[in-house]
Write a protein that holds these residues in place. Sequence first.
Motif, PDB file in Angstrom:
ATOM      1  N   GLU A  41     -69.150 -55.286  53.360  1.00 40.69           N
ATOM      2  CA  GLU A  41     -68.216 -54.493  54.217  1.00 40.69           C
ATOM      3  C   GLU A  41     -66.978 -54.692  54.005  1.00 40.69           C
ATOM      4  O   GLU A  41     -66.097 -54.885  55.120  1.00 40.69           O
ATOM      5  N   SER A  46     -64.615 -52.408  54.008  1.00 41.94           N
ATOM      6  CA  SER A  46     -64.065 -51.420  54.781  1.00 41.94           C
ATOM      7  C   SER A  46     -63.924 -51.705  56.280  1.00 41.94           C
ATOM      8  O   SER A  46     -63.266 -51.235  57.057  1.00 41.94           O
ATOM      9  N   PRO A  88     -60.163 -45.235  56.647  1.00 47.89           N
ATOM     10  CA  PRO A  88     -60.735 -44.891  55.443  1.00 47.89           C
ATOM     11  C   PRO A  88     -59.632 -44.625  54.400  1.00 47.89           C
ATOM     12  O   PRO A  88     -60.070 -44.796  53.373  1.00 47.89           O
ATOM     13  N   PHE A  95     -59.284 -48.102  52.566  1.00 47.01           N
ATOM     14  CA  PHE A  95     -60.508 -48.563  52.007  1.00 47.01           C
ATOM     15  C   PHE A  95     -60.573 -47.589  50.552  1.00 47.01           C
ATOM     16  O   PHE A  95     -61.005 -48.165  49.541  1.00 47.01           O
ATOM     17  N   THR A  96     -59.938 -46.256  50.828  1.00 48.14           N
ATOM     18  CA  THR A  96     -60.141 -45.617  49.404  1.00 48.14           C
ATOM     19  C   THR A  96     -59.287 -45.985  48.377  1.00 48.14           C
ATOM     20  O   THR A  96     -59.270 -46.203  47.428  1.00 48.14           O
ATOM     21  N   GLU A 131     -71.454 -51.405  51.810  1.00 45.55           N
ATOM     22  CA  GLU A 131     -70.541 -50.406  52.517  1.00 45.55           C
ATOM     23  C   GLU A 131     -70.839 -49.682  53.740  1.00 45.55           C
ATOM     24  O   GLU A 131     -72.197 -49.005  53.358  1.00 45.55           O
ATOM     25  N   GLN A 132     -70.364 -49.319  54.576  1.00 42.29           N
ATOM     26  CA  GLN A 132     -70.729 -48.353  55.736  1.00 42.29           C
ATOM     27  C   GLN A 132     -70.546 -46.999  55.230  1.00 42.29           C
ATOM     28  O   GLN A 132     -71.038 -45.970  55.817  1.00 42.29           O
ATOM     29  N   PHE A 133     -69.376 -46.930  54.401  1.00 37.60           N
ATOM     30  CA  PHE A 133     -69.142 -45.474  53.652  1.00 37.60           C
ATOM     31  C   PHE A 133     -69.936 -45.384  52.583  1.00 37.60           C
ATOM     32  O   PHE A 133     -69.675 -45.434  51.475  1.00 37.60           O
ATOM     33  N   THR A 134     -71.293 -44.679  52.940  1.00 28.68           N
ATOM     34  CA  THR A 134     -72.225 -44.615  51.855  1.00 28.68           C
ATOM     35  C   THR A 134     -71.917 -43.865  51.001  1.00 28.68           C
ATOM     36  O   THR A 134     -71.895 -44.319  49.610  1.00 28.68           O
ATOM     37  N   GLN A 135     -71.245 -42.660  50.891  1.00 27.03           N
ATOM     38  CA  GLN A 135     -71.093 -41.673  49.850  1.00 27.03           C
ATOM     39  C   GLN A 135     -69.894 -42.377  48.902  1.00 27.03           C
ATOM     40  O   GLN A 135     -69.957 -42.177  47.764  1.00 27.03           O
ATOM     41  N   LEU A 136     -68.875 -43.080  49.697  1.00 24.18           N
ATOM     42  CA  LEU A 136     -67.762 -43.428  48.897  1.00 24.18           C
ATOM     43  C   LEU A 136     -68.287 -44.437  47.983  1.00 24.18           C
ATOM     44  O   LEU A 136     -67.978 -44.859  46.820  1.00 24.18           O
TER      45      LEU A 136
END
Length: 229
Positions: free
Chosen positions: A155, A157, A162, A165-166, A186-191
């Motif tokens: 995690e 992020s 966001p 994190f990006t 990661e909680q931002f699955t798509q990223l």
Amino acid sequence: MNALRVTGLTVTRGAGPVISDVDLNLEPGRITALVGPNGAGKTSLLEAVSGVVPVAAGSVHIGSTDITKHSRVARSRLGLAHIEQGRAVFAGLTVLENLRLTARTRDRVDEVLELFPELDKRRDSPTALLSGGEQQMVVLARAFAARPSFLLIDEMSLGLAPVVFTRLLPVVTRFAEDGAAILLVEQFTQLALGVAQDALVVSSGRVTFSGESRALLDSPEKLHSAYLG
């Protein structure tokens, strides 16, 4: 370079298993995204691999070496690093002092600071005075400075915007391109899936998908099904 291989891994907490019969391979130069719903057991899996918690069943190997019963320190000496949830910085030390804890040479510190220009500007600042995003950069930079062969990131992020994190994701990608094997929770699955080559979905403590990350990105239905277990 050796790979890290997890076979039939089971972790128990309290009354029963939180992770059951998990297989996982981390290959040099590749990022594996470990995703799944909250409470699925992702953190427990990372903790078992790095030696934070004991393994109830199964094994962990680096190459031909069985490290299942190795201490966390012994695993670290074999090139395994684990960035746990939260920002574990040494607040009373400056950015440079934090990096020197793991970097073997001054050149390595300079190389890492090139990856994190924001930190280079704050190199003499106590980390307690940095923003949350900058502190997370210190945690990552300290891990990169050690040049681990295997890096577990839990995690990254957490608590970050966001956009921050990006900004950090390309640094993780570059580290893999240099030869490290990375397991990214990661909680931002798509990223996470977007920067990874491989993916593992865990739901209710069991693996519900293992394969190329592109397969999940190209099929939202498959990703949804894997999350439901």
